[in-house]
Design an enzyme around this catalytic site. Structure first.
Site, short mmCIF file in Angstrom:
data_model
loop_
_atom_site.label_atom_id
_atom_site.label_comp_id
_atom_site.label_asym_id
_atom_site.label_seq_id
_atom_site.Cartn_x
_atom_site.Cartn_y
_atom_site.Cartn_z
CG ASN A 48 24.53 75.29 35.00
OD1 ASN A 48 23.55 75.80 35.52
ND2 ASN A 48 24.62 75.09 33.70
CD GLU A 50 27.30 77.28 30.63
OE1 GLU A 50 27.30 78.22 29.80
OE2 GLU A 50 26.67 76.22 30.46
CB CYS A 59 28.38 70.32 37.42
SG CYS A 59 28.98 69.70 35.85
CD GLU A 61 25.05 67.71 38.97
OE1 GLU A 61 25.49 68.83 38.61
OE2 GLU A 61 24.66 66.86 38.17
CB CYS A 112 28.56 65.19 34.23
SG CYS A 112 29.74 65.92 35.37
CB CYS A 115 28.86 65.55 39.23
SG CYS A 115 29.17 67.28 38.82
N1 THU Z 1 25.93 70.52 33.90
C1 THU Z 1 25.68 70.45 35.24
O1 THU Z 1 25.55 71.48 35.93
N2 THU Z 1 25.55 69.22 35.81
C2 THU Z 1 25.67 68.04 35.13
O2 THU Z 1 25.63 66.97 35.74
C3 THU Z 1 25.82 68.05 33.68
C4 THU Z 1 26.11 69.35 33.06
C5 THU Z 1 26.06 71.84 33.28
C6 THU Z 1 27.44 72.18 32.79
C7 THU Z 1 27.15 73.17 31.69
O3 THU Z 1 27.04 74.46 32.27
C8 THU Z 1 25.80 72.76 31.16
O4 THU Z 1 25.23 71.90 32.14
C9 THU Z 1 25.84 72.04 29.83
O5 THU Z 1 26.68 70.95 29.88
#
Ligand code: THU
Length: 155
Positions: A48, A50, A59, A61, A112, A115
């Site tokens: 991920n 941010e 994300c 994925e 999520c 994704c």
């Molecule tokens: N996140 C992902 O990388 N994949 C997911 O399927 C759920 C959330 C990340 C986004 C953010 O940087 C952190 O997790 C908290 O939500």
């Protein structure tokens, strides 16, 4: 990562744990790693990333998926996903008893909703392996179970 002879689910989870170490997650401190396997066994990884805007966060994925697609991959088999909550000191908060931290993460992280849709768009009904922060295989699904009656155009 070049094609290999069929990795175990656990090995795929371990690759996801390795790439989670590259996570850029100063806001959530939740480090996510994904390992997406093509039909020929090539592995594309993602973590991920941010944004200070929060909403522009990408994300793990989707990073793995867009890396794969941009390299020409079009046919997929499995994805392993893990998430590790880090503390203020930057160290992982590993705890088997998930009373304090995400139960979701400790029983095997699922993707999520956004994704799920993008994975369905480009990978269709792949196997989704939710790994645990300890590197175990947690929950295993088909993507169709996670996104029933998915929106799609065409076959
Ligand atoms: N996140 C992902 O990388 N994949 C997911 O399927 C759920 C959330 C990340 C986004 C953010 O940087 C952190 O997790 C908290 O939500």
């Amino acid at each position: 990562m070049p094609a290999n002879d069929s990795l175990t689910r656990e090995e795929l989870v371990h690759i996801a744990i390795e790439v989670s170490k590259n996570a850029v997650a100063p806001h959530s401190c939740f480090h996510v790693g994904a390992a997406l396997e093509t039909d020929d066994g090539t592995i594309f990884t993602g973590c991920n990333v941010e944004s200070d805007s929060y909403g522009l966060t990408i994300c793990a994925e989707r990073v793995a998926l867009t890396k794969a697609l941009s390299e020409g991959a079009r046919s997929f088999n499995r994805i392993a996903i893990i998430g590790i909550q880090h503390g203020g000191d930057g160290k992982p908060l590993i705890q088997k008893d998930a009373t304090q931290f995400s139960v979701e993460s400790h029983s095997g992280l699922g993707p999520c909703g956004a994704c799920r849709q993008l994975l369905w768009d480009h990978c269709r009904d792949i196997e989704v392996i939710g790994g645990t922060p300890e590197g175990e295989v947690g929950r295993v699904w088909r993507l169709a179970e996670l996104l029933p009656a998915a929106f799609q155009i065409g076959d």
